[in-house]
Enzyme design. Sequence first.
Site, PDB file in Angstrom:
ATOM      1  N   LYS A 217      16.970  10.442   6.952  1.00 33.87           N
ATOM      2  CA  LYS A 217      15.682  11.138   6.890  1.00 33.87           C
ATOM      3  C   LYS A 217      14.669  10.389   7.734  1.00 33.87           C
ATOM      4  O   LYS A 217      14.695   9.157   7.813  1.00 33.87           O
ATOM      5  CB  LYS A 217      15.182  11.223   5.440  1.00 33.87           C
ATOM      6  CG  LYS A 217      13.756  11.751   5.305  1.00 33.87           C
ATOM      7  CD  LYS A 217      13.223  11.599   3.890  1.00 33.87           C
ATOM      8  CE  LYS A 217      11.751  11.939   3.826  1.00 33.87           C
ATOM      9  NZ  LYS A 217      11.171  11.797   2.476  1.00 33.87           N
ATOM     10  N   GLU A 262      -0.645  11.125  -3.671  1.00 33.13           N
ATOM     11  CA  GLU A 262       0.460  10.174  -3.854  1.00 33.13           C
ATOM     12  C   GLU A 262      -0.067   8.776  -4.162  1.00 33.13           C
ATOM     13  O   GLU A 262      -0.720   8.138  -3.325  1.00 33.13           O
ATOM     14  CB  GLU A 262       1.341  10.139  -2.606  1.00 33.13           C
ATOM     15  CG  GLU A 262       2.646   9.389  -2.820  1.00 33.13           C
ATOM     16  CD  GLU A 262       3.768   9.911  -1.946  1.00 33.13           C
ATOM     17  OE1 GLU A 262       4.862   9.346  -2.019  1.00 33.13           O
ATOM     18  OE2 GLU A 262       3.559  10.882  -1.186  1.00 33.13           O
TER      19      GLU A 262
END
Length: 463
Positions: A217, A262
């Site tokens: 990723k 976040e």
Amino acid sequence: MFSLRGDVNAGPVVRLEAMSSQPDAAFPGVTPPPASATLMVRTTRIDDLPQDPGALLRLLPAEGALAWVRRGDGLAAWGEVARIETSGAARFADAERAWATMRSRAIVRDEIGLPGTGPVAFGSFAFDESSSAGGTLVVPRVVVGRRGPVAWITTLSTVDTVPMLGPVPTLDALRGDDPAVTSPGTVTYSPGAVEDDDWTAAVEEAVARIRAGRLDKVVMARDVVARTEHPIDARWLLTRLADEYESCWTFCVDGMVGATPELLVRSEKGLVTSRVLAGTIRRTGGEDADLARAAALAHSSKDLEEHEYAVTSVAEALRPFCQSLNVPETPFVLHLPNVLHLASDVTGVLCTATESGHTPSSLSLAEALHPTAAVCGTPTAAANDLIREIEGLDRARYAGPVGWLGGDGDGEWGIALRSGALDPDDPHRIRLFAGCGVVAASEPGAELAETEAKLEPMRHALG
């Protein structure tokens, strides 16, 4: 004000300017401040702060605002007693050491004893160690905080200008006169460092590298430049972000402004929390349709794969510092006004002492966690190398840690997402940033659309 600045040419050496010429044996390469620069800190309860969620942000001045607020709780600050500036790979460690030295010499009277009272520094750090943006800790002159029903004011100085005893100055006296909040007026947007077609081509290249087995990723970011009719007032951005994205942490530190969903790490009384977000789908605005999209997100193999990488990277980074760790088996869907996210809250109990012999500070934990797979990729080193090779922009402090650090080392650090960087040389210009996780199943056009959805909070803030 005194300043601690990282020396770019000499590497990770931090020095104090215009100070005593006698070196500090406890902090090699740094000379201590004179006695008059000892940090004086006083925290006192206040009862006249309004109870509405926007009360803290309304206190902020037009210049030099510092903020970390969520659902009306948090910290708002202004003024500058000290500044710690660092750079390179050791930007976190140098800032941590300089702050430890400063707070060890502080004279503190804290009548509250809650997280965020006493000495506080606000920080913002570059995503990449090679970025000239480096890292900064700002020690403000005035901090107003709230936690539930308790509100307080902290005054800081390097000389005894604010008495440790006696009446506390009123908020109005500490703020002084300040102009009203102003709208930026008409806003125009233009491509940032990379045109859209070039960016999607870079995503195609990233997918090819992943399918070839080079990595699992990578997170690709892009920027957009906004120009405004009138000078940008950070308070305008902050209040609009806090009103629309109340579940996010609205922040303003050294020119970085945003509302991040976040939480990189919160360290409080031996407990540590990290909120991981990875896997995103845009909202439609219709309740039934969004519920269906939430269900699709929760079962999307592509998004679940991306999320698993991010959670694993956080758990592995926290494990050496924790005597116990709770990692959720499945994520929940976080509903924001513009997007839906897969989210997991990783929690743990900190070890009383690590191999270094002391409990890690929140900034040390942020350093250990950064960069997570949610903003970099997996494996980290390979993803970071690919970002440098094909992304085409300097992220500066976008996707880097942003937050605050207390005198006891506890604090809260978010990831600077849904954010923009104000231009210090042009008050009409701000760079907006957004990114997305790329895996083998990614489609470049869909990833571009995801970044557009993530730009919406800052576009809304500009009005």
